[in-house]
Design a protein around this motif. Structure first.
Motif, PDB file in Angstrom:
ATOM      1  N   UNK A   1       0.857  -1.179   0.000  1.00 45.44           N
ATOM      2  CA  UNK A   1       0.000   0.000   0.000  1.00 45.44           C
ATOM      3  C   UNK A   1       0.900   1.238   0.000  1.00 45.44           C
ATOM      4  N   UNK A   2       0.594   2.238  -0.812  1.00 44.85           N
ATOM      5  CA  UNK A   2       1.426   3.445  -0.828  1.00 44.85           C
ATOM      6  C   UNK A   2       1.418   4.118   0.549  1.00 44.85           C
ATOM      7  N   UNK A   3       2.556   4.639   0.954  1.00 47.84           N
ATOM      8  CA  UNK A   3       2.643   5.292   2.249  1.00 47.84           C
ATOM      9  C   UNK A   3       1.931   6.635   2.225  1.00 47.84           C
ATOM     10  N   UNK A   4       1.408   7.018   3.353  1.00 47.41           N
ATOM     11  CA  UNK A   4       0.801   8.338   3.486  1.00 47.41           C
ATOM     12  C   UNK A   4       1.846   9.362   3.903  1.00 47.41           C
ATOM     13  N   UNK A   5       3.092   8.916   4.065  1.00 48.16           N
ATOM     14  CA  UNK A   5       4.172   9.820   4.442  1.00 48.16           C
ATOM     15  C   UNK A   5       4.686  10.533   3.190  1.00 48.16           C
ATOM     16  N   UNK A   6       3.951  11.555   2.794  1.00 46.07           N
ATOM     17  CA  UNK A   6       4.341  12.356   1.635  1.00 46.07           C
ATOM     18  C   UNK A   6       5.204  13.526   2.112  1.00 46.07           C
ATOM     19  N   UNK A   7       5.796  14.228   1.163  1.00 50.33           N
ATOM     20  CA  UNK A   7       6.600  15.408   1.505  1.00 50.33           C
ATOM     21  C   UNK A   7       5.738  16.443   2.231  1.00 50.33           C
ATOM     22  N   UNK A   8       4.485  16.597   1.822  1.00 52.93           N
ATOM     23  CA  UNK A   8       3.590  17.572   2.456  1.00 52.93           C
ATOM     24  C   UNK A   8       3.269  17.174   3.900  1.00 52.93           C
ATOM     25  N   UNK A   9       2.973  15.900   4.120  1.00 51.15           N
ATOM     26  CA  UNK A   9       2.671  15.427   5.472  1.00 51.15           C
ATOM     27  C   UNK A   9       3.905  15.595   6.357  1.00 51.15           C
ATOM     28  N   UNK A  10       5.080  15.243   5.833  1.00 50.60           N
ATOM     29  CA  UNK A  10       6.312  15.410   6.610  1.00 50.60           C
ATOM     30  C   UNK A  10       6.514  16.873   6.982  1.00 50.60           C
ATOM     31  N   UNK A  11       6.325  17.768   6.044  1.00 51.14           N
ATOM     32  CA  UNK A  11       6.528  19.201   6.312  1.00 51.14           C
ATOM     33  C   UNK A  11       5.572  19.705   7.385  1.00 51.14           C
ATOM     34  N   UNK A  12       4.312  19.299   7.322  1.00 48.22           N
ATOM     35  CA  UNK A  12       3.332  19.732   8.337  1.00 48.22           C
ATOM     36  C   UNK A  12       3.742  19.243   9.728  1.00 48.22           C
ATOM     37  N   UNK A  13       4.183  18.005   9.805  1.00 42.15           N
ATOM     38  CA  UNK A  13       4.589  17.441  11.092  1.00 42.15           C
ATOM     39  C   UNK A  13       5.827  18.160  11.617  1.00 42.15           C
ATOM     40  N   UNK A  14       6.823  18.335  10.764  1.00 44.62           N
ATOM     41  CA  UNK A  14       8.077  18.965  11.186  1.00 44.62           C
ATOM     42  C   UNK A  14       7.842  20.410  11.621  1.00 44.62           C
ATOM     43  N   UNK A  15       7.042  21.156  10.894  1.00 45.99           N
ATOM     44  CA  UNK A  15       6.754  22.549  11.263  1.00 45.99           C
ATOM     45  C   UNK A  15       6.057  22.598  12.619  1.00 45.99           C
ATOM     46  N   UNK A  16       5.081  21.729  12.828  1.00 46.81           N
ATOM     47  CA  UNK A  16       4.363  21.719  14.104  1.00 46.81           C
ATOM     48  C   UNK A  16       5.301  21.402  15.263  1.00 46.81           C
ATOM     49  N   UNK A  17       6.181  20.439  15.076  1.00 45.42           N
ATOM     50  CA  UNK A  17       7.122  20.062  16.137  1.00 45.42           C
ATOM     51  C   UNK A  17       8.119  21.187  16.382  1.00 45.42           C
ATOM     52  N   UNK A  18       8.564  21.824  15.311  1.00 44.32           N
ATOM     53  CA  UNK A  18       9.531  22.909  15.433  1.00 44.32           C
ATOM     54  C   UNK A  18       8.974  24.061  16.287  1.00 44.32           C
ATOM     55  N   UNK A  19       7.670  24.289  16.231  1.00 45.90           N
ATOM     56  CA  UNK A  19       7.096  25.370  17.041  1.00 45.90           C
ATOM     57  C   UNK A  19       6.679  24.882  18.428  1.00 45.90           C
ATOM     58  N   UNK A  20       6.952  23.601  18.712  1.00 41.01           N
ATOM     59  CA  UNK A  20       6.748  23.102  20.058  1.00 41.01           C
ATOM     60  C   UNK A  20       5.574  22.170  20.275  1.00 41.01           C
ATOM     61  N   UNK A  21       4.890  21.787  19.220  1.00 39.81           N
ATOM     62  CA  UNK A  21       3.748  20.889  19.379  1.00 39.81           C
ATOM     63  C   UNK A  21       4.219  19.487  19.769  1.00 39.81           C
ATOM     64  N   UNK A  22       3.479  18.817  20.630  1.00 41.42           N
ATOM     65  CA  UNK A  22       3.800  17.420  20.940  1.00 41.42           C
ATOM     66  C   UNK A  22       3.500  16.543  19.724  1.00 41.42           C
ATOM     67  N   UNK A  23       4.051  15.339  19.720  1.00 39.77           N
ATOM     68  CA  UNK A  23       3.897  14.442  18.577  1.00 39.77           C
ATOM     69  C   UNK A  23       2.430  14.208  18.208  1.00 39.77           C
ATOM     70  N   UNK A  24       1.582  13.982  19.201  1.00 42.65           N
ATOM     71  CA  UNK A  24       0.173  13.697  18.911  1.00 42.65           C
ATOM     72  C   UNK A  24      -0.500  14.868  18.203  1.00 42.65           C
ATOM     73  N   UNK A  25      -0.209  16.093  18.631  1.00 43.35           N
ATOM     74  CA  UNK A  25      -0.795  17.273  17.997  1.00 43.35           C
ATOM     75  C   UNK A  25      -0.230  17.467  16.591  1.00 43.35           C
ATOM     76  N   UNK A  26       1.051  17.228  16.419  1.00 41.20           N
ATOM     77  CA  UNK A  26       1.668  17.350  15.095  1.00 41.20           C
ATOM     78  C   UNK A  26       1.056  16.339  14.133  1.00 41.20           C
ATOM     79  N   UNK A  27       0.833  15.119  14.614  1.00 44.55           N
ATOM     80  CA  UNK A  27       0.211  14.090  13.781  1.00 44.55           C
ATOM     81  C   UNK A  27      -1.188  14.532  13.368  1.00 44.55           C
ATOM     82  N   UNK A  28      -1.971  14.989  14.330  1.00 46.57           N
ATOM     83  CA  UNK A  28      -3.327  15.435  14.028  1.00 46.57           C
ATOM     84  C   UNK A  28      -3.356  16.591  13.039  1.00 46.57           C
ATOM     85  N   UNK A  29      -2.427  17.522  13.172  1.00 52.84           N
ATOM     86  CA  UNK A  29      -2.359  18.654  12.261  1.00 52.84           C
ATOM     87  C   UNK A  29      -2.051  18.209  10.835  1.00 52.84           C
ATOM     88  N   UNK A  30      -1.375  17.079  10.699  1.00 51.10           N
ATOM     89  CA  UNK A  30      -1.022  16.557   9.380  1.00 51.10           C
ATOM     90  C   UNK A  30      -2.035  15.535   8.868  1.00 51.10           C
TER      91      UNK A  30
END
Length: 104
Positions: free
Chosen positions: A15-44
């Motif tokens: 099955x194709x992964x849902x880990x696209x460049x866009x999803x990665x960027x959303x997660x990384x940006x959220x974490x960079x501003x201090x979001x916990x992993x669960x919130x970063x995942x939800x934002x993506x």
């Protein structure tokens, strides 16, 4: 027999992964501003469980590199885990600097 082996000549595809460049960027940006992993995942738009699985697989790929040519999915997850680790470090440094400034 492996699943689908009853269909001769039909290659099973992952099955194709849902880990696209866009999803990665959303997660990384959220974490960079201090979001916990669960919130970063939800934002993506992915579950916390999925994000943690990607990180686990990416760390494993970093610790046990494939000799020769690295499969694309493995490379993407390794690069993702490295990007998340950098984002966490950046957030930590920024918040430490904010605390030090506030203590002055």
């Amino acid at each position: 027999p492996r699943p689908g082996s009853w269909l001769p000549g039909l290659a099973l595809m992952a099955r194709p992964t849902r880990l696209t460049a866009e999803v990665q960027e959303r997660i990384v940006v959220a974490i960079r501003i201090g979001a916990p992993l669960a919130a970063a995942a939800g934002a993506a738009g992915v579950s916390d469980r999925t994000l943690r699985r990607w990180l686990q697989e990416g760390r494993a790929a970093s610790e046990n590199p494939t000799p020769g040519r690295e499969p694309a999915a493995q490379r993407r997850k390794r690069e993702f885990a490295e990007a998340v680790a950098r984002a966490q470090d950046e957030a930590h440094v920024r918040y430490t600097a904010m605390l030090a400034k506030a203590a002055e």
